[in-house]
Design a protein around this motif. Structure first.
Motif, PDB file in Angstrom:
ATOM      1  N   ALA A   1       0.850  -1.195   0.000  1.00 53.46           N
ATOM      2  CA  ALA A   1       0.000   0.000   0.000  1.00 53.46           C
ATOM      3  C   ALA A   1       0.884   1.242   0.000  1.00 53.46           C
ATOM      4  CB  ALA A   1      -0.901  -0.009   1.229  1.00 53.46           C
ATOM      5  N   SER A   2       0.371   2.336  -0.544  1.00 56.31           N
ATOM      6  CA  SER A   2       1.123   3.594  -0.518  1.00 56.31           C
ATOM      7  C   SER A   2       1.185   4.116   0.913  1.00 56.31           C
ATOM      8  CB  SER A   2       0.477   4.623  -1.441  1.00 56.31           C
ATOM      9  OG  SER A   2      -0.740   5.077  -0.897  1.00 56.31           O
TER      10      SER A   2
ATOM     11  N   SER B   1      -0.107   6.583   2.404  1.00 58.37           N
ATOM     12  CA  SER B   1      -1.354   7.070   3.016  1.00 58.37           C
ATOM     13  C   SER B   1      -2.503   6.075   2.885  1.00 58.37           C
ATOM     14  CB  SER B   1      -1.750   8.403   2.379  1.00 58.37           C
ATOM     15  OG  SER B   1      -2.001   8.205   0.995  1.00 58.37           O
ATOM     16  N   GLU B   2      -2.216   4.861   2.440  1.00 59.06           N
ATOM     17  CA  GLU B   2      -3.242   3.834   2.300  1.00 59.06           C
ATOM     18  C   GLU B   2      -2.897   2.638   3.177  1.00 59.06           C
ATOM     19  OE1 GLU B   2      -4.840   4.440  -2.233  1.00 59.06           O
ATOM     20  OE2 GLU B   2      -3.189   3.069  -1.916  1.00 59.06           O
TER      21      GLU B   2
ATOM     22  N   ASP C   1     -15.170   4.542   6.270  1.00 56.21           N
ATOM     23  CA  ASP C   1     -14.539   3.529   7.104  1.00 56.21           C
ATOM     24  C   ASP C   1     -14.537   3.934   8.569  1.00 56.21           C
ATOM     25  OD1 ASP C   1     -13.994   1.801   5.007  1.00 56.21           O
ATOM     26  OD2 ASP C   1     -12.005   2.635   4.641  1.00 56.21           O
TER      27      ASP C   1
ATOM     28  N   TYR D   1      -4.277  -1.548   4.221  1.00 56.12           N
ATOM     29  CA  TYR D   1      -5.185  -2.678   4.122  1.00 56.12           C
ATOM     30  C   TYR D   1      -5.865  -2.825   5.476  1.00 56.12           C
ATOM     31  CZ  TYR D   1      -3.047  -4.066  -0.294  1.00 56.12           C
ATOM     32  OH  TYR D   1      -2.607  -4.100  -1.588  1.00 56.12           O
TER      33      TYR D   1
END
Length: 189
Positions: free
Chosen positions: A95-96, A98-99, A131, A101
């Motif tokens: 994931a980047s 700022s992302e 979320d 899972y």
């Protein structure tokens, strides 16, 4: 399967029904785009034992119409209804910055901004409004949901397995739902 092995599996979708008489299946995909579910190679069932090779035929409003290798008729396809489709965590791209899972956030130790223990993140949910982290307080109080936004979760450190959480406060005024202070009682006459 051992819990350690199960923790490495990430849910990508679920077989929700059968489509037609030739063994096609309806699949609810959690990937983006939806048909990317077939790009991870054989998918595993919930026990991590059965490998299912999925071929997507088309994307519909109700889900993906797909076929599983070896399934030739409706009767065989019916036996897969309800099967959850997993992939090993190691197969997912990183994931980047700022992302995240969702599976990587579950189990993080939740801290107050001062570094004191707050509890643990036990799940991630989305009921349609964005979320939410489910926080199980260390105090034993009932779990509560925290919006997964920078103002409430300013820091996540996956290496240290921690997340700083600012608990939203409410004033009891429904019009003031962002935790702002109700200043209406301070009006000067």
């Amino acid at each position: 399967m051992a819990n350690e092995q199960k923790a490495k599996l990430i849910l990508l979708g679920e077989i929700t029904g059968v489509h037609g008489i030739r063994g096609d299946l309806m699949v609810r995909s959690y990937t983006d785009p939806l048909d990317a579910i077939a790009t991870y190679g054989p998918l595993l069932d919930g026990m991590g034992n059965k490998k299912l090779s999925l071929t997507v035929h088309r994307v519909t409003d109700k889900g993906i119409v797909a076929r599983v290798e070896g399934i030739k008729d409706r009767t065989a396809a019916e036996g897969l209804r309800g099967t959850k489709l997993y992939v090993e965590r190691s197969q997912l791209p990183e994931a980047s910055a700022s992302e995240f899972y969702h599976a990587d956030l579950i189990g993080l130790k939740a801290l107050n901004p001062d570094g004191s223990a707050l509890g643990e993140i036990v799940s991630m949910q989305n009921f349609g409004g964005g979320d939410l982290l489910e926080l199980k307080p260390a105090s034993g109080a009932p779990s509560e949901f925290i919006p997964f936004e920078t103002q409430w979760v300013p820091t996540i450190d996956l290496e240290q397995r921690t997340a700083v959480i600012i608990i939203p406060t409410t004033t009891g005024n429904d019009e003031n739902d962002e935790g702002e202070v109700d200043a209406s009682s301070d009006d000067e006459n």
